[in-house]
Design an enzyme around this catalytic site. Sequence first.
Site, PDB file in Angstrom:
ATOM      1  N   PHE A 118       0.811  -1.213   0.000  1.00 37.76           N
ATOM      2  CA  PHE A 118       0.000   0.000   0.000  1.00 37.76           C
ATOM      3  C   PHE A 118       0.847   1.267   0.000  1.00 37.76           C
ATOM      4  CE2 PHE A 118       0.835   0.089   4.522  1.00 37.76           C
ATOM      5  CZ  PHE A 118       0.665   1.411   4.907  1.00 37.76           C
ATOM      6  N   LYS A 119       2.105   1.156   0.420  1.00 36.37           N
ATOM      7  CA  LYS A 119       2.963   2.347   0.451  1.00 36.37           C
ATOM      8  C   LYS A 119       3.177   2.944  -0.946  1.00 36.37           C
ATOM      9  CE  LYS A 119       3.676   1.726   4.874  1.00 36.37           C
ATOM     10  NZ  LYS A 119       4.936   1.413   5.510  1.00 36.37           N
TER      11      LYS A 119
END
Length: 484
Positions: A118-119
């Site tokens: 998700f980063k």
Amino acid sequence: MDYISTRDASRTPATFTDILLGGLAPDGGLYLPAEYPQLDDATLTQWRGLVDQPGGYAKLAAEVLKLFIDDIPAEDIECIAARAYTTEKFASEDIVPVTRLTGDLYIGHLSEGPTAAFKDMAMQLLGELFEYELARRGETLNILGATSGDTGSSAEYAMRGRDGIRVFMLTPAGRMTPFQQAQMFGLDDPNIFNIALDGVFDDCQDVVKGVSADADFKRDNRIGAVNSINWARLMAQIVYYVSCWIRVTESNEQKVSFSVPTGNFGDICAGHIARSMGLPIDKLIVATNENDVLDEFFRTGHYRVRSSAETHETSSPSMDISRASNFERFVFDLLGRDGARIADLFGTQVKQGGFSLNEDAAFTDTAEKFGFLSATSSHADRVATIAECYKDLGVLMDPHTADGVKAAREWADTVDSPIVCLETALPVKFADTIKEALGTEPEVPERFRDIMNADRHVVDLPNDADKVKEFILEAIAEAPEIAN
């Protein structure tokens, strides 16, 4: 749009592009908008019409960013967002697809980016913003960051090969999975430097803060940040809360709750800000693992930080954090934006072991006014969740997402809205735990087939801010042309 430090009682204003490149405030605080922009029905309706258009996520991102940035031209913001969110970088045309897991429980898929975490959602934007602003100023930047697993690779893939940028990424030696290590240490770009410290993630984060606290060193060597202490990271993450809300609802009045696996409080802090802006969010469920400092706070009002020795090494390692940096941003809002009090709590009391707000009237607002709930899970819980969801629903998830699903199920009977669990990463990054749960390892996506075969490029250093500063100076001296 002015920005202020959480520890500045005088609320000295700063611009977006200044805090973009600076990261941590000079007083050790974190930057937030002086006021959150407020959403109205017309804006939500306009945004609702964007997501299904070609390039819809990038268009939505640009509209959200414009609310927070007034020192970059609007047309440039649109171009920056369009470059950040493309199908060349993300495996889905939706960028963040949403699928139903069962009943009113959904998964927001945040792992379609280049490092399957998700980063990537924030880092790809941050890379574009950094390169744009540095070129506009004719300046350079040496990024110093810390990672518990996914931030590092996302940052390095977003910054590799960019003009005017070096990345120095600190990792806790031996604490990441083999796949996570391979993603980072396999890079051989001249502007990327991997450093393994003898400690846990919190130690790495403390070194970043220690280096940043040396104002002369930070200024003279152009030190910036990509960790979620950088406001631009959270700003980018607000976008996927909006996108997920749109994809789950049919009207602007319908609310959605989110269950968010979190260790450093950055991912869910973006949800708190989106809710504060008026996005129709019902509850924000803080999902933790055995390192349950955040769950303990939301249950008891006690924020008790743990030592390195007390920080558990778990099967959801990206959440093996016992001092949540972004928690300061929420407490700042919780306590009426009292900069002097935040400076005492986080600048003094946290260093002494923590603080308690259980007798503070504001603490009762964590659930009612701010919507926060929490839950924790164990290794057995996440293994069981992974196995059950795969067997019964045909859905394979990583251990952190399993923590989020477990927390969502725990609160499902008391939450009166659909719940979106925000995915953390693809299962391939945590093959050992998947094998324990299912008896077989997860399939490796084609784009990651050769990642384990690359040579490793990493330097071991002691847990010492001065040693890290020495390494940075040597790297700059040996290759000054990289960041020119």
